[in-house]
Design a protein around this motif. Structure first.
Motif, mmCIF file in Angstrom:
data_model
loop_
_atom_site.group_PDB
_atom_site.id
_atom_site.type_symbol
_atom_site.label_atom_id
_atom_site.label_comp_id
_atom_site.label_asym_id
_atom_site.label_seq_id
_atom_site.Cartn_x
_atom_site.Cartn_y
_atom_site.Cartn_z
ATOM 1 N N VAL A 105 0.821 -1.215 0.000
ATOM 2 C CA VAL A 105 0.000 0.000 0.000
ATOM 3 C C VAL A 105 0.855 1.266 0.000
ATOM 4 O O VAL A 105 0.340 2.356 0.215
ATOM 5 N N GLY A 106 2.175 1.120 -0.233
ATOM 6 C CA GLY A 106 2.952 2.309 -0.563
ATOM 7 C C GLY A 106 4.089 2.711 0.344
ATOM 8 O O GLY A 106 4.772 3.688 0.060
ATOM 9 N N LEU A 144 -2.122 4.348 5.010
ATOM 10 C CA LEU A 144 -2.419 2.926 5.112
ATOM 11 C C LEU A 144 -3.870 2.718 5.545
ATOM 12 O O LEU A 144 -4.583 1.888 4.973
ATOM 13 N N LYS A 145 -4.323 3.483 6.511
ATOM 14 C CA LYS A 145 -5.707 3.321 6.977
ATOM 15 C C LYS A 145 -6.690 3.666 5.854
ATOM 16 O O LYS A 145 -7.687 2.968 5.641
ATOM 17 N N GLY A 146 -6.377 4.734 5.105
ATOM 18 C CA GLY A 146 -7.256 5.142 4.007
ATOM 19 C C GLY A 146 -7.347 4.079 2.921
ATOM 20 O O GLY A 146 -8.396 3.898 2.299
ATOM 21 N N ARG A 147 -6.236 3.373 2.699
ATOM 22 C CA ARG A 147 -6.209 2.356 1.650
ATOM 23 C C ARG A 147 -6.867 1.042 2.078
ATOM 24 O O ARG A 147 -7.192 0.216 1.210
ATOM 25 N N TYR A 165 -7.830 -3.929 6.763
ATOM 26 C CA TYR A 165 -7.130 -3.378 7.929
ATOM 27 C C TYR A 165 -7.230 -4.334 9.125
ATOM 28 O O TYR A 165 -6.239 -4.608 9.807
ATOM 29 N N ASP A 166 -8.426 -4.852 9.350
ATOM 30 C CA ASP A 166 -8.623 -5.754 10.491
ATOM 31 C C ASP A 166 -7.808 -7.036 10.356
ATOM 32 O O ASP A 166 -7.284 -7.558 11.348
ATOM 33 N N ARG A 167 -7.708 -7.557 9.142
ATOM 34 C CA ARG A 167 -6.922 -8.781 8.951
ATOM 35 C C ARG A 167 -5.464 -8.553 9.345
ATOM 36 O O ARG A 167 -4.806 -9.440 9.893
ATOM 37 N N VAL A 187 -9.025 -1.252 -8.795
ATOM 38 C CA VAL A 187 -7.824 -2.092 -8.937
ATOM 39 C C VAL A 187 -6.918 -1.922 -7.715
ATOM 40 O O VAL A 187 -6.364 -2.891 -7.187
ATOM 41 N N ALA A 188 -6.772 -0.678 -7.237
ATOM 42 C CA ALA A 188 -5.909 -0.427 -6.071
ATOM 43 C C ALA A 188 -6.414 -1.181 -4.840
ATOM 44 O O ALA A 188 -5.622 -1.620 -4.001
ATOM 45 N N ASP A 189 -7.747 -1.355 -4.738
ATOM 46 C CA ASP A 189 -8.313 -2.111 -3.606
ATOM 47 C C ASP A 189 -7.938 -3.587 -3.702
ATOM 48 O O ASP A 189 -7.722 -4.246 -2.689
ATOM 49 N N LEU A 190 -7.884 -4.112 -4.923
ATOM 50 C CA LEU A 190 -7.502 -5.513 -5.105
ATOM 51 C C LEU A 190 -6.088 -5.747 -4.578
ATOM 52 O O LEU A 190 -5.822 -6.766 -3.930
ATOM 53 N N ILE A 191 -5.182 -4.807 -4.831
ATOM 54 C CA ILE A 191 -3.790 -4.962 -4.390
ATOM 55 C C ILE A 191 -3.744 -5.008 -2.858
ATOM 56 O O ILE A 191 -3.055 -5.843 -2.265
#
Length: 593
Positions: A324-325, A398-401, A457-459, A574-578
């Motif tokens: 996530v960056g 990270l939280k936003g993603r 995030y929870d995982r 697509v970014a959510d899939l990553i």
């Protein structure tokens, strides 16, 4: 079923006969054949005509068998010791799990070679889809009504069904391999994705869809994994995950290795799990052999398994944050893993693949000074986890993603066969170390970390907290390590103690046979599941009274986790899939075996 109803899981009941009574009263005892095994659950044969009725009945009971935990086959044609079982050339088994009962049941159906047909159960459990494809791929058994019965582990151009007993097991039994230009082009063409084959449209009313190949070689795909995305701009309309690039035939190899010499192969399943892979295998073999290990063995095994839970979760954490960056944390998590490997190497002699557990014990006793190394690590890691949490996991990017991304609930998780952190992040309190303790886990104090949103995030947060609990368990091993032998005194452990082989002729003979042939296990079936690094991993072993396994079924957690992807990610970006792929924490060797 809501998360709240699942949370009160009763004590584990091995061989729970309640379900046999329920099936007898509904279908009549004459239509069922009960098989006696060492699997720890009722094993019941039913006729093909009754199969769907029986499975629907079990799925819809007041205390239902909510999860299709596993589904696979056995080629019975060479099996000699079948003791009163129905005639069968092939068998398909359905392993069902109930959380309300905290017990399992296995349903088997017999098939003759000339009529390898069954109805699909994808309408009862959606995750049957990939399992049925694998059974067709490996055995040639067809499932009527399956939405897309095609090869899954082998390439589309493959001929034959590799897990059949008449299919060669060694490379030397095949003609030499050659790749001509024509064959190369044929394989390339066979790998081309055709949306129509999967019921996908190339165009909508007002737009053309784009089909994007992600993988099989892409850093975000986390291994040799291909996922074809149907895109409307950045939005994922649908997708098709494709596995099998990492398939090595581990279950076939088990049929030509001795019970003992197969141990190193288990390390290569979840190749980040190390001895965690040995554990369900040796426990299942010990059930076959009737071996009870000394308490010291249990504690050593638990300690080393938890070390590997930490190394696996550290790798997950670093690569997940990288996905996530953020670049820096992965270097820190890898240096922390080095500290863990320093202890692992001192104890086992190896790092990534120790293959260190043995039937009836471990390879050798703990070395002098092990306690100092473990103490140093136990004191180091918690402070580091605090730093990761503060610097990376509370980072707004990270939280936003990840918050609210790739969300699913307990009901969906169970339908798709999700276990481990993925299930516990939905609020379902099911961890085998508590729910069905093995190797003495009931003697340890630790919590089961839970979350409630079931998102990416929870995982992540569940796994970070699991590392803290692993430290607690390792600390208790350090402080309470029992004295005693590191191996059971049993003729089927490999090999017997050296000093005795020099004094007793019987032991010397046993030693010679164990080393040259390997131990001979009684004809029976045994099963063991454990809470591995990625979810529930299990070995289901069939012995025909030989030095080798007749059938070894390896059920891994990552296989169903990847099958679930399309149902979760449709409509996302697509970014959510990553972010989602990173949060699953899968290993392709664990998927493909």
């Amino acid at each position: 079923m809501t998360a709240d109803t699942v949370l009160s899981i009763p004590p584990y009941k091995a061989d729970d006969q309640d379900v046999v009574v329920e099936l007898n009263s509904r279908f009549g005892a004459e239509s069922l054949t009960i098989q006696s095994t060492r699997t720890g659950m009722p094993v019941i044969w039913v006729g093909r005509d009754k199969l769907i009725d029986v499975l629907k009945f079990l799925r819809n009971l007041p205390r239902p068998y909510v999860m299709l935990y596993d589904l696979h086959g056995v080629d019975e044609r060479l099996r000699t010791q079948r003791r009163g079982l129905p005639n069968a050339d092939f068998t398909v088994f359905y392993h069902l799990m109930s959380l309300e009962r905290n017990s399992d049941v296995m349903i088997k159906v017999a098939l003759s070679e000339g009529d390898l047909n069954l109805p699909t159960v994808t309408g009862i459990w959606p995750n049957a889809n990939w399992y049925e494809r694998e059974v067709w791929d490996m055995y040639g058994i067809t499932f009527a009504g399956h939405p897309h019965l095609s090869r899954i582990m082998m390439p589309n151009t493959w001929e034959g069904h590799p897990l059949r007993k008449d299919y060669p097991a060694r490379a030397t039994e095949f003609d030499p391999f050659s790749l001509t230009l024509a064959k190369h082009q044929l394989e390339e063409e066979a790998a081309r994705f055709r949306p129509e084959d999967w019921g996908m449209k190339r165009h909508g009313e007002n737009e053309d869809y784009m089909f994007l190949n992600l993988g099989p070689n892409h850093p975000s795909a986390h291994g040799a994994f291909r996922i074809i995305l149907q895109l409307d701009g950045e939005e994922i309309v649908d997708c098709v995950p494709e596995v099998g690039y990492h398939h090595r035939g581990a279950e076939k190899m088990a049929e030509r290795q001795s019970w003992h010499s197969f141990i190193p192969y288990t390390d290569r399943i979840d190749y980040l799990g190390g001895v965690m892979n040995n554990l369900p295998y040796v426990l299942a073999v010990e059930k076959l052999a009737g071996i009870k290990v000394p308490q010291r063995v249990d504690v050593i095994r638990v300690m080393m398994a938890e070390f590997f839970r930490i190394t696996s979760h550290l790798l997950f954490l670093g690569t997940y944050i990288q996905d996530v960056g953020a670049m820096t944390p992965v270097f820190f998590t890898f240096t922390d893993r080095q500290r863990a490997y320093k202890v692992i190497e001192a104890v086992t002699g190896f790092r990534l693949h120790p293959a260190w557990y043995r039937i009836g014990g471990v390879a050798h006793d703990l070395p002098r000074g092990w306690d100092g190394l473990v103490k140093e690590f136990v004191e180091w890691l918690p402070k580091r986890l605090d730093e990761y949490e503060k610097a990376a996991l509370k980072n707004s990017i990270l939280k936003g993603r990840t918050i609210g991304v790739a969300q699913y609930n307990t009901k969906e998780a169970l339908e798709w066969g999700v276990t481990g952190a993925g299930l516990r992040s939905t609020g379902c309190d099911f961890d085998l170390r508590k729910a069905r303790p093995y190797s003495g886990y009931e003697n340890f104090e630790f919590e089961v970390p839970l979350a409630h949103n079931g998102d990416a995030y929870d995982r992540c947060m569940v796994r970070v907290e699991e590392m803290r609990q692993s430290i607690r368990i390792i600390d208790q091993c350090l402080k309470n390590m029992p004295e005693g032998p590191y191996k059971a005194d049993h003729p089927l452990t490999t090999p017997p103690p050296k000093e005795r082989t020099l004094q007793h002729i019987e032991t010397l003979i046993t030693h010679f046979l164990q080393v040259s042939w390997g131990p001979v296990m009684p004809a029976n079936e045994a099963f063991q599941m454990i809470e591995a690094t990625k979810g529930i991993n299990s070995y289901y072993l069939t012995s025909d009274g030989s030095t080798m396994s007749y059938r070894t079924r390896i059920r891994t957690p990552s296989f169903p986790h990847l099958q679930q992807i399309p149902s979760v990610i449709r409509g996302s970006m697509v970014a959510d899939l990553i972010a989602y792929l990173g949060s699953i924490d899968f290993v392709m060797a664990d998927v493909d075996r």
